[in-house]
Scaffold this motif. Structure first.
Motif, PDB file in Angstrom:
ATOM      1  N   SER A  76     -30.547 -30.158  38.790  1.00 40.38           N
ATOM      2  CA  SER A  76     -30.180 -30.567  37.288  1.00 40.38           C
ATOM      3  C   SER A  76     -29.230 -31.689  37.333  1.00 40.38           C
TER       4      SER A  76
ATOM      5  N   THR B 104     -37.684 -27.251  31.155  1.00 39.77           N
ATOM      6  CA  THR B 104     -36.906 -27.652  32.258  1.00 39.77           C
ATOM      7  C   THR B 104     -35.612 -28.371  31.897  1.00 39.77           C
TER       8      THR B 104
ATOM      9  N   VAL C 289     -34.101 -32.064  36.591  1.00 38.74           N
ATOM     10  CA  VAL C 289     -34.909 -33.177  37.507  1.00 38.74           C
ATOM     11  C   VAL C 289     -36.396 -32.369  37.824  1.00 38.74           C
TER      12      VAL C 289
ATOM     13  N   ALA D  47     -38.436 -31.998  35.695  1.00 34.96           N
ATOM     14  CA  ALA D  47     -39.379 -32.786  34.810  1.00 34.96           C
ATOM     15  C   ALA D  47     -39.802 -33.945  35.440  1.00 34.96           C
TER      16      ALA D  47
ATOM     17  N   ASP E  76     -38.136 -42.191  36.458  1.00 37.33           N
ATOM     18  CA  ASP E  76     -39.447 -41.488  36.510  1.00 37.33           C
ATOM     19  C   ASP E  76     -40.659 -42.524  36.058  1.00 37.33           C
TER      20      ASP E  76
ATOM     21  N   GLU F 152     -27.526 -36.532  39.108  1.00 32.59           N
ATOM     22  CA  GLU F 152     -26.460 -37.229  39.236  1.00 32.59           C
ATOM     23  C   GLU F 152     -26.954 -38.808  40.149  1.00 32.59           C
TER      24      GLU F 152
ATOM     25  N   GLY G  28     -26.030 -31.102  36.993  1.00 36.36           N
ATOM     26  CA  GLY G  28     -24.874 -30.362  37.607  1.00 36.36           C
ATOM     27  C   GLY G  28     -25.075 -29.752  39.026  1.00 36.36           C
TER      28      GLY G  28
ATOM     29  N   PRO H  63     -29.677 -40.731  30.254  1.00 33.96           N
ATOM     30  CA  PRO H  63     -29.497 -40.124  31.437  1.00 33.96           C
ATOM     31  C   PRO H  63     -30.543 -41.047  31.876  1.00 33.96           C
ATOM     32  N   GLY H  64     -30.381 -41.679  32.980  1.00 32.34           N
ATOM     33  CA  GLY H  64     -31.537 -42.668  33.852  1.00 32.34           C
ATOM     34  C   GLY H  64     -32.695 -41.751  34.381  1.00 32.34           C
TER      35      GLY H  64
ATOM     36  N   ASP I 158     -32.104 -27.903  29.096  1.00 35.55           N
ATOM     37  CA  ASP I 158     -31.515 -26.587  28.434  1.00 35.55           C
ATOM     38  C   ASP I 158     -32.031 -26.196  27.172  1.00 35.55           C
TER      39      ASP I 158
ATOM     40  N   PHE J  93     -29.834 -39.537  40.405  1.00 36.61           N
ATOM     41  CA  PHE J  93     -30.798 -40.341  39.496  1.00 36.61           C
ATOM     42  C   PHE J  93     -30.230 -41.277  38.361  1.00 36.61           C
TER      43      PHE J  93
HETATM   44  O1  KG4 Z   1     -30.777 -29.213  33.426  1.00 37.79           O
HETATM   45  P1  KG4 Z   1     -30.204 -30.559  32.719  1.00 37.79           P
HETATM   46  O2  KG4 Z   1     -31.015 -30.678  31.381  1.00 37.79           O
HETATM   47  O3  KG4 Z   1     -28.816 -30.375  32.393  1.00 37.79           O
HETATM   48  C1  KG4 Z   1     -27.552 -30.810  32.997  1.00 37.79           C
HETATM   49  O4  KG4 Z   1     -27.621 -30.302  34.080  1.00 37.79           O
HETATM   50  O5  KG4 Z   1     -26.575 -31.132  32.445  1.00 37.79           O
HETATM   51  O6  KG4 Z   1     -30.559 -31.861  33.616  1.00 37.79           O
HETATM   52  C2  KG4 Z   1     -30.359 -33.151  33.160  1.00 37.79           C
HETATM   53  C3  KG4 Z   1     -30.575 -34.045  34.539  1.00 37.79           C
HETATM   54  C4  KG4 Z   1     -29.933 -35.296  34.167  1.00 37.79           C
HETATM   55  O7  KG4 Z   1     -29.417 -35.730  35.578  1.00 37.79           O
HETATM   56  C5  KG4 Z   1     -31.358 -36.180  33.950  1.00 37.79           C
HETATM   57  O8  KG4 Z   1     -31.433 -37.557  34.499  1.00 37.79           O
HETATM   58  C6  KG4 Z   1     -32.420 -35.374  34.770  1.00 37.79           C
HETATM   59  O9  KG4 Z   1     -32.308 -34.174  34.581  1.00 37.79           O
HETATM   60  N1  KG4 Z   1     -33.636 -35.704  34.499  1.00 37.79           N
HETATM   61  C7  KG4 Z   1     -34.682 -36.269  35.406  1.00 37.79           C
HETATM   62  C8  KG4 Z   1     -35.695 -36.142  34.348  1.00 37.79           C
HETATM   63  N2  KG4 Z   1     -35.734 -35.620  33.224  1.00 37.79           N
HETATM   64  C9  KG4 Z   1     -34.410 -35.246  33.339  1.00 37.79           C
HETATM   65  N3  KG4 Z   1     -34.630 -36.670  36.514  1.00 37.79           N
HETATM   66  C10 KG4 Z   1     -35.740 -37.241  36.868  1.00 37.79           C
HETATM   67  N4  KG4 Z   1     -36.742 -37.533  36.290  1.00 37.79           N
HETATM   68  C11 KG4 Z   1     -36.906 -37.003  35.003  1.00 37.79           C
HETATM   69  N5  KG4 Z   1     -38.145 -36.980  34.463  1.00 37.79           N
END
Ligand code: KG4
Length: 338
Positions: free
Chosen positions: A140, A305, A276, A278, A188, A168, A142, A182-183, A307, A170
């Motif tokens: 994720s 995937t 991630v 996703a 992707d 992070e 974090g 978020p990038g 929260d 990504f």
């Molecule tokens: O689990 P999450 O929703 O929450 C936190 O950890 O805060 O994860 C968010 C992370 C972000 O870094 C976002 O860029 C990444 O998941 N993310 C992806 C994709 N969708 C979300 N990274 C790569 N490809 C994706 N399709």
């Protein structure tokens, strides 16, 4: 008798509430916070204020969509940590207040356990769930952890990042390319049209099953800086190939250690979870890896995937079965691993 759990999730920037009955999903409502996009990252103070505004309508809507009365809820599961403390306080305080009003117990959930147990959210009674033990790669914004899951109550972190998380990597690299926050999802999408073999970025040499992503970020930054000095339009002209090459490098790093963990443990069931998971390229690679090695892979629906409170409710269901209730004086916590 069936067990009905209300789940509440407020650890970061999504306010979510869900109802599950015997782990079967009945409703799952998520209010995302757009306010952070402008700042290029989550602003904790703004996140807690938005949770405060969202929590009552989101919980009401989850109960309304489930078509149940509050009296049918057996317990309230809430994310106690890890996460942003101000955000967690909103969900925690709300769960406590509602439990007193309804005279039902509360169950505290570790957010990371929630992601791992998201594989037990059932769409219907016949949904397939993983058998224990299984190996979960939790990736994720974090966290990046390889977790051996022995039961819903027993999980062991076999390896984790020593610096940045995969998400992070990504997001920070996407920012260098001028993409919005978020990038990850933007990388992707761009990667689908790019040549992943075009650019090479450095990979870490960390012993054991731990990860590191800070070197990759620096390598990506330096490549772009040097190329842009020669051609100011370099990023725009090469964005799909840059995204594809970056995505491939991150997935290679993740899969090398995950494959090592599978080999060391001999476990035949694997799963992924967290934001991630996703990522299209990552999902394909995990499935391909499982197919090539005779493993069973559990890849979550994209809706589970990110929260969400459904995973919190399911994690709460297992604790409820164990009568593992939480007292009203337990505070939320910002940091912890599995
Ligand atoms: O689990 P999450 O929703 O929450 C936190 O950890 O805060 O994860 C968010 C992370 C972000 O870094 C976002 O860029 C990444 O998941 N993310 C992806 C994709 N969708 C979300 N990274 C790569 N490809 C994706 N399709």
């Amino acid at each position: 008798m069936s067990i009905t759990i209300l789940g509440i999730e407020s650890s970061c920037d999504d306010t979510s509430a869900a109802i599950v009955r015997d782990c079967v999903l009945v409703s799952n409502v998520i209010a995302s916070q757009k306010v952070h996009e402008f700042y290029g990252g989550v602003v904790p103070e703004l996140a807690s204020r938005a949770h405060q505004q969202n929590i009552v309508p989101v919980v009401s809507e989850a109960i309304r969509q489930a078509g149940i009365s509050k009296g049918e809820i057996n317990a309230i599961a809430f994310t106690r940590g890890p996460g942003l403390l101000g955000s967690l306080l909103v969900g925690t305080s709300f769960a406590k207040g509602l439990s007193i009003a309804l005279g039902i117990p509360i169950v505290d959930v570790n957010h990371l356990h929630g992601h791992v147990l998201s594989h037990f959210i059932k769409e219907d009674e016949n949904s397939e769930v993983p058998e224990f033990p299984f190996l979960c790669l939790l990736v994720s914004g974090g966290n990046s952890q390889i977790i051996k899951v022995m039961s819903p109550y027993e999980m062991q972190v076999m390896g984790q990042t020593i610096d940045d998380a995969a998400g992070e990597a990504f997001d920070k690299c996407a920012k260098v390319m001028g993409l919005p926050y978020p990038g990850g999802p933007y990388i992707d999408r761009l990667a689908a049209e790019g040549d992943a073999s075009r650019f090479k970025f450095s990979k870490p040499h960390i012993p054991g099953l731990d990860y590191s992503f800070s070197g990759l970020k620096t390598s990506f930054l330096y490549t772009l800086r040097d190329e842009v000095a020669k051609n100011p339009d370099f990023i725009e002209q090469n964005k799909a190939d840059l995204a594809a090459s970056l995505q491939k490098t991150i997935i290679d790093i993740l899969m090398d250690k995950f494959a090592q963990a599978v080999k060391e443990t001999g476990i035949k069931i694997i799963a992924i979870g967290g934001g991630v998971s996703a990522n299209s390229g990552f999902r394909n690679r995990v499935q391909e890896f499982a197919d090539n090695h005779g493993l069973k892979a559990f890849i979550p629906k994209r809706a589970f995937t990110t929260d969400n409170a459904a995973m919190v409710a399911v994690a709460g269901h297992f604790k409820y079965l164990n009568k593992d209730f939480c007292s009203l004086d337990l505070p939320p916590y910002a940091r912890v691993t599995v």
